[in-house]
Structures are given as C-alpha cells and as structure tokens.
Design an enzyme around this catalytic site. Sequence first.
Site, mmCIF file in Angstrom:
data_model
loop_
_atom_site.group_PDB
_atom_site.id
_atom_site.type_symbol
_atom_site.label_atom_id
_atom_site.label_comp_id
_atom_site.label_asym_id
_atom_site.label_seq_id
_atom_site.Cartn_x
_atom_site.Cartn_y
_atom_site.Cartn_z
ATOM 1 N N ASP A 16 -9.471 -5.868 2.113
ATOM 2 C CA ASP A 16 -8.158 -6.424 1.756
ATOM 3 C C ASP A 16 -8.020 -7.871 2.217
ATOM 4 O OD1 ASP A 16 -7.065 -4.197 0.481
ATOM 5 O OD2 ASP A 16 -6.480 -3.285 2.379
ATOM 6 N N ASP B 152 -4.782 -3.067 4.923
ATOM 7 C CA ASP B 152 -5.298 -2.565 6.194
ATOM 8 C C ASP B 152 -6.811 -2.597 6.293
ATOM 9 O OD1 ASP B 152 -5.882 -0.584 4.406
ATOM 10 O OD2 ASP B 152 -4.590 0.944 5.309
ATOM 11 N N ASP C 61 0.849 -1.194 0.000
ATOM 12 C CA ASP C 61 0.000 0.000 0.000
ATOM 13 C C ASP C 61 0.882 1.241 0.000
ATOM 14 O OD1 ASP C 61 -2.424 -1.265 0.017
ATOM 15 O OD2 ASP C 61 -2.594 -1.317 2.189
#
Length: 1103
Positions: free
Chosen positions: A817, A813, A508
Amino acid sequence: MAQGRSPPPEMRSPERDWAEEAEAGEKFDDAFDIPHKNASHDRLRRWRQAALVLNASRRFRYTLDLKKEEEKEMIRRKIRAHTQVIRAAFLFKEAGEKDLKEAYTGIKLATASRSFPIDLANLTALNRDHDSVMLQEVGGVKGLSDLLKSNLDKGISPNMDELLQRRDVFGSNTYPHKKRKSILRFVFEACKDLTLIILMVAAAISLTLGMTTEGVDEGWYDGGSIFLAVFLVILVTATSDYRQSLQFRHLNEEKQNIQVEVVRGGKRCGTSIFDLVVGDVVPLKIGDQVPADGVLISGHSLAIDESSMTGESKTVNKDQKAPFLMSGCKVADGYGSMLVTGVGTNTEWGQLMANLSEDNGEETPLQVRLNGVATFIGMVGLSVAGAVLLVLWIRYFSGHTKNPDGTIQFVAGTTHAKQGFMGAIRILTIAVRNFIINIITIFLLVSLILSPVYPQVTIVVVAVPEGLPLAVTLTLAYSMRKMMRDKALVRRLSSCETMGSATTICSDKTGTLTLNKMTVVQAYLGGTKLDPCDDIRVMSCGTAELLIEGIAQNTTGTVFLPEDGGDAELSGSPTEKAILSWGLKIGMNFNEAQSKSEILHVFSFNSEKKRGGVAVQSDTGVHVHWKGAAEIVLSSCKSWLTLDGSIQIMSAEKYNDFKKSIEDMAMSSLRCVAFAYCPCEIETIPKEDIADWKLPEDDLTLLGIVGIKDPCRPGVRNAVQLCTNAGVKVRMVTGDNIETAKAIAFECGILDANGAISEPFVIEGKVFREMSETARGEIADKITVMGRSSPNDKLLLVQALKRKGHVVAVTGDGTNDAPALHEADIGLSMGISGTEVAKESSDIIILDDNFTSVVKVVRWGRSVYANIQKFIQFQLTVNVSALVINVVAAVSSGDVPLNAVELLWVNLIMDTLGALALATEPPTDNLMKREPVGRREPLVTNIMWRNLFVQAIYQIAVLLVFDFAGTSILRLQNESRENADRTQNTFIFNTFVFCQIFNEFNARKPEERNIFKGISKNHLFIGIIAVTTVFQILIIEFLGKFFKTVTLNWRLWLVSVAIGIISWPLAYLGKFIPVPVRPLQDYFKPTSCWPTARRDEEEGGQS
C-alpha cells in the site's frame, strides 16, 4: 526469490525522491507555493531565496533548517562509507586461530566466571564485520544463542531481573538524544526579533536622553518602560516557543516508539522496540522494520531492503549463507525469525540515529503562504511611516507643533539647536512606532488580498509579524496533541492542513470499517456444509489430517499452549488467528502437526495473487498446500476431495455449486477462504537453488472453504453519514470478494439500497485495472466500492481521482500500500495492523485502526484552518484600527494616542495571547456541515471581511471622536491641558484594549450569531481573557509611570467597558448583512494572469 512472486515494492532513496520532486515542482510558477507533501529541498530553498529577509530569526522560526538537513545527509554518507570500509578491510584480515570460539570470546568457556561467556566488544565486531566464517566456528546461530544463554525456539526468559542484566551487559536498544535547547536559548532567539531590536535601540536612546534632560529619578521611566515591555514580550514568546518544542519532541518520540513482536518463554508477545535486549528472538514478516542487529535463525523467501544503511535500493535475500541483519532495514518480502546480537549505539543504525536525533521542524504550505509577502509590502509600510515622519517634521519646523501648555515647540531663530534636535528625535520615535504598526497591518492586508492574485510581486519579505506563524504553529501543535487522544498520530504537519480539504476517503474494509475480530462461522468440506462448522466427524481420518497439515504449516501465526493447561494463545493476523482457532476446534495439535512434516519452500501470501503456498515433506510424500481468496483458489482446482478421502474430477456443475456456496457466504458479509493442495513428486523438486522453485499452482485439489465473520465497527454508519453530510465521499477499496464488499458497504451505509450497485459504482479491481487511463478517469468519480483490488489498483484509483481535482485521503496497512499512501494527498496507515513500511509512507497513523478516528482527523483538519481564520480576523481588526487611529492622529495633531509601550501591550494581546486563545478552539459539529475548503481558496473570506469592517469602522469612528473631542465629551475642560491629554489618551488606550477583548469573543464564531456557544469548554480562552483584563486594570491603576497613563475614575471605566461591549450586539447585527458569493480577492484579479485553476488541476488540488 520464488518465480511468480511479485517483486517487493521499490524502496526509493531520498536522493531520487528529491530529484524527481524538484523536476515535478517546476510547474509551480510561484516560489511561495510549495507542494502540500514531500516537497523537495530545492522547492523549499527557492522560497527562502525569494525572501530577502531582515528578521531572519523570526522569519524562519518554525521552518526546516536546510543546512542541518544537509549536515544530516553528510553524516549518513560518512557512516555508510565507514561501514563499507570496515567490511572491505575485514576481507583482508588474517584467519587461522586454532580455537576461534575461545579467541572470539577472549576467555575459556569452561572457566567462564562472568554472566555471559562473550564480551560486548567482540559481539559488536561480529555484527559490524558480518563475519560468517567466525559465526560458523562458534557453532553457527545455535552456538551463538548458547553463548548468549538464549533458546532459538523459546527465546529468553521474560524475568525482569534477567532482562535488566542483559541491558547492563550489552546495552539497551536506545540511543542518546541531543540535549534539548534550554529556555535561555529561546530567550536569546527571541531577542533577535528585528522589531524588538528597533524598540530596544529606541528605548536606549530614550533612556539616555531622558536621564540627561530630566535627571535619573524621572528620566528613566520612558526608556525603562519600553525595556520592561520588550522583556515581557520576549519572556512570553520564549516560553511559548519552549513549550511547543517540548510538544514536538514528545510527538517525535511517539513516532519512534515502534511496537514489535518478540518470543520470550516460548510465547509471542508485543513490546516496545526500546525494550529489546541481546538474546531476544524476534519474528519478522513483510513490512516490518528490523529492530536491532541480529542473525537469521530461519526464514522463507526473506528479502531485506538495506537502502537506509547502504544507500542502494535493491533488496538483499537472506539465508544461512548471508544471515546477518542490520537494524533499521525493512523486510521487503517473506518471513522468518532472528536472534538479536546488537542493540542501541552498538549498531550502525543506532550510531546514525544518535547523530541525527534532532528534529528541525517542517514548514507547511499555509505557513509558507503566510510568510510569502513581497518587498512591495515593506516598501508601502516604509512609505507610510516616511510620509508621517515628513509631515511631522514639517509641522514641527514650521511652528505648528505645540507643547501641552499651548506654547510652540520650535520657533525659528529662537529655539536652541540641542532642543530642536531632541524634538526631531521625539518625532522620529513617533514615526518609528507608526512604521512598526504600518508594516504589520500592510503585511496582513496586502498579503491576504494580493499575494494569491499577484504571485509575481512576492519577492522580498520584511519584518514579518510573529503572530501569524505562531498561530499556525500553536494550532498545529494543539491539534496534534488532541488528535493523539483521538487515536491519530500525525507524522507530517502539513497533513493537518490538507485533511481539512479532503473531498474523498478511500478506505480499506478489514479492520477499518470492521472490527478485525474474525471467527469461522461456516465451513464447506467435501462438498458438504458442516453444521456446526467444526463438526468433522463425517470426514475420514486421511482427509482431516491433510486439512490439518495445510492449516498448521501454511500459516504465519503460532499457537502457544500454557503449561498450566489454560486456553491456547494465538498470534498472527486476525485471519490467521481465526483459521488456527477453527483448526484447534477440529482437533489440530499445532506443534505435533508441524513436527510431522518439514517445510521445503514457501510462497508468502501475495496481495496481488491473493493467496500463499507452502511445500512440505512428510512420511507420505511431498504436498504443496495453498490457501487464499476462495474464488481464486477454486479457479485453480481441477478436482475436489470428498469426505471419505476420494478425489473427484471438478465438473462444471460441481464448480458452480462451490461458486454458489462462496457467493452465498459473501452476501452474508463473510470473508471466504479456500484450502487446496496437490501432491508433488520428489524428483521434480530442485536440489539446489530451491528458493527459485515455482510452486505448482494450477492443478490443485480443493480441500474445503470456510466463511469468516468480521462484524462492522459500532459507529461506522454514523461516521460515514457525517462524511457524506460534510461533502466527503467515502469509497471502500478492499481485496475481498465483490459480494462481501457490497454486503459490508450496505451495512456501513457506503452503499444505499436505493442507489446503483452495478458497474461502475461497484467494480472489481481487475476490470478497473484493464481500462485505459481516459476510461479510468471517466468512471473514477462514480466508483463507490472496489472489490478484489490489488495495491496497484488502489494507486490507479488515487491517481485518477487526483486528476479529477479531488483531495484524496487513503487508508492502507500493507507494504504494497506504500505507493498509494505516498501518492495520496493524505496517507493514513493503520497503527495495529499496519506494517512499518506503510507507516513510514503515511502522513497520519490511525492508532486504533478505526474509521471513526479517520473522521475525527477530518474534523481536526477543518478546525486547524478555521482557527487560523479566526485569528487572522481578530488580528486584522486590531491592526486596521490601530493603524488608522495612529496615522490620522499623528498627521492631524502631531502626536499619537497610543505610545510605544501601549502598542507593545496591544501587540502582545493580538499576537501571542490572541493566538493562544483562538488557535486552541476545539472543533465543533458545525465544521462537518460545510463543504471541504479548497486548497486555493482565500484565507480571508467575504464573511470575515464583513466582520472585520464592521468592528474596525466602529472602533475607528468612536476612538477618533474621542481623540478630537474627548476633552469636551469626557468633561475634562476644567483639567490642565497636560492632565486632560493624558486622561484622554489613557481612556482611548483603555477603550481600545477592551474593544479587542470583547471582539475576541466575536472572532470565535465568524459565521454564527451565538458567539458564546461552547465557550465553557475552552478553559484556556476564558483564562486568557481573564489574565488580559487583570493586566489591563493593573496597567491603568498601578503602572502609570511606565505606560504614561493616569488612573481613571469609575465612570470612565464603565464607559470604556460599555464601548467595548457594544461590539457584541454590533457583531450580531452585522451578521445579517449579506455578502457576495464572489470572493473579494477576485475583484483584484486580472483575467490574463490567473494560473491558479490550472495549477490546481495539474497538482491534483481543488480549485
């Protein structure tokens, strides 16, 4: 649930997972080749059934107890059934009390003399029965909060005395842990070791015969010394196992210590889940775990996954009609707040955890591979020992075995039957000792050479040595403890191994590569750039009020204003806090703005649509406010609001101007967020079932666009470069604008100014998503940056990379996901910004959300593998040398230079102490200069074989020379034969041990010539070497009675140490010997029976 909102991620039941894994697992043709994560119980049961084990207590010492796991599942089902029965019975319960409030509390409220006008038993019953009728009779959630002396807006007082009082009255949010096993239990389990049992039986026989023939004063030494040595091994093993159990218990407690938000004294603050008390007000958002039993205060589109308690995977919508929340469930969608009414064992979740609190371990693929050895190995070991026994008996009964004084031990027709029997027993003892060392050595050699090549022969395992599983466990435990210091919490042991093989990391951007400290630095309102960004003096009052209404109501954050007039305290996500902070700067009074309008319906922020909305009603009418990704919100706008408050049609030219402003901000690495609204007629709003109302989202009016700065983390660029040098490709997968993603990628070093920055190297999630599976597979390797990606895009990328043979690590997070984290070889969730759903789907939690911590995990993963290889090299050298020396000596002379007690001491050095010394080596920078280790690559490399043969040949040659010609070399001709033999055998034993002590230094650096590099940092290694040396001196000088040794003079000590120290220059010179690239194991590989490469590709591994 609102139409248009994407469904929450499916929460899969364990039963479904196991069934699917078992079906998927059929492609593995080797029972000892288990999946690297999420292995089904069927897969784990298969390799156990394939191992007909004699030494089960040691064989399965660090593996999952499948029987206890089945018992856990039975307990889960019983508690779930119990819950359903109670609720069903409650439906038939008679009602009709006149004053239910008084009946509920059991006392009159007006005359209450206790701390709280409610008792624990009735409160627990309310939670258990989900009695909504009784809840309404006591005044609903407001009345219940009054009974609990709480405030629905401000919560309870943060005063410690009040918290302790609530804990005393209603209990704490903890559950009792099962009593941990005492060290005596570990001692008992260590005594079950088959090898030690054989030795104890041999010691008992030796003790009986010795005292019978030599008397009590002298005859107990042989048997007694074996018992003493066995006791020492048991004590060291039990202590080591006990320490590891404490370590794993501590790590399990860390995993369960969830941080939650709570409202106390009107202020949101973070606290441990264990510190919650009855009466607390807890905010909930998507991905959170419900931390205790409670009642819903307010919520918007709140959906709860109750599968952990009910076993049903469907989500349940929560509102005032169904307000009860169960501890341990997950928030699948929406947000809200709850009043805590039950904690700890007064909840169903607490009862469940109290019965399931014991963690029974987890086996890893490497442990199973090391334990997966065939009957063939045991049979070969037994055959060698049997052959030695046969040769010794033939020598004995044919008159070729002599006493120390030169007389023949057995003379046919002369020697008494009792004397002959005792001689045969003595020979049997020698053979048993050889059998033990043979079994250990052949186990290692054949398993490491043939087991990967001939998986069909790995059927039955016999007498597994404790050293290898202990080394694996010590290495994993040590790495897990150190990784905690490096801000990484390991949830699954196997991830430690797999991380060393990672070939790519899909990371990310926000919070991982960046600091996650956001600030609004640019703002475009009414088509004009504000300078500074909080100067709204040019805006009309109506425009400013509309913008402030959208900021205050369309948020999941809060603003707390201290009574002493201090700075405002903000809570929420970093993006929300940045926008709220900007709102305060432009004159927003948060509480006042929220009080001016009422929320009718909420569309929670959606990572698929990249926006969230809210419908509010005020005196001026109904407004629907939207906030989200700037270019996506802009595409839904048909008009825009000027600074003076007039609405203008969105022309193509103006649309391009706004789009150009977004691109300019994005290229400055700013996150762009747009605000828009639309008025709504009150008649169009449904009177009933408003939860199903789809908010208008296509005919919007643009209010403004802000640019939020989130700087890169310090050290990220170096960490990315370190990964690149280590053969690990870093890819950025972000939901941000593609231009913002590119700007941050350049700043972090993921993109090179000289490299390609067009498709497919830089791609949008939508483009990748719309490709065919074949096309995605063709470009997956090339993708470096993916912008505007959804969680499903991340999942598709992970699947494509795994099909290409990559070992994929993924950071995530959010709740959505979870599928990608589950699918990846290593799922890395964020400890600060990550939701509980994401954490539970991950293998490792990055506690500081920092990419540099991810790189440290890679280092530790490689260190685990490297340390185990060091120990294998060391143990193989010891075993090969001891095997050859004892077998050759036994066959040629009828006796062995190393007796049973000495072999036990050597076994202790090469197993427990060797594992402690070598398994705790810290990672070095050199580990990150290699390519990733393939999951199917042999454990013993050609370099290790070279090092092993150099040392083993040297030790065998030197010690056999001393065994055959030691009397003359050591100048012992003038000694009696018995004394000369004992001195010679003592010298061989002493020299052999010092060879291992010095070779332990060589094992630290199998590939480097400088074996002393970094040794001063490993205090445990130095301590173990020192302890081993001191004990060896004590054995030779003071414990001769027990070890059958004699004291050596200083010259023989010097010679022993000199022979041992020669291994250092020998190892240095040996590293100049070139080794072939082709692994040694490949020479034993039949071309028609090698399915590994194909299996690797199917599994997504690296062949």
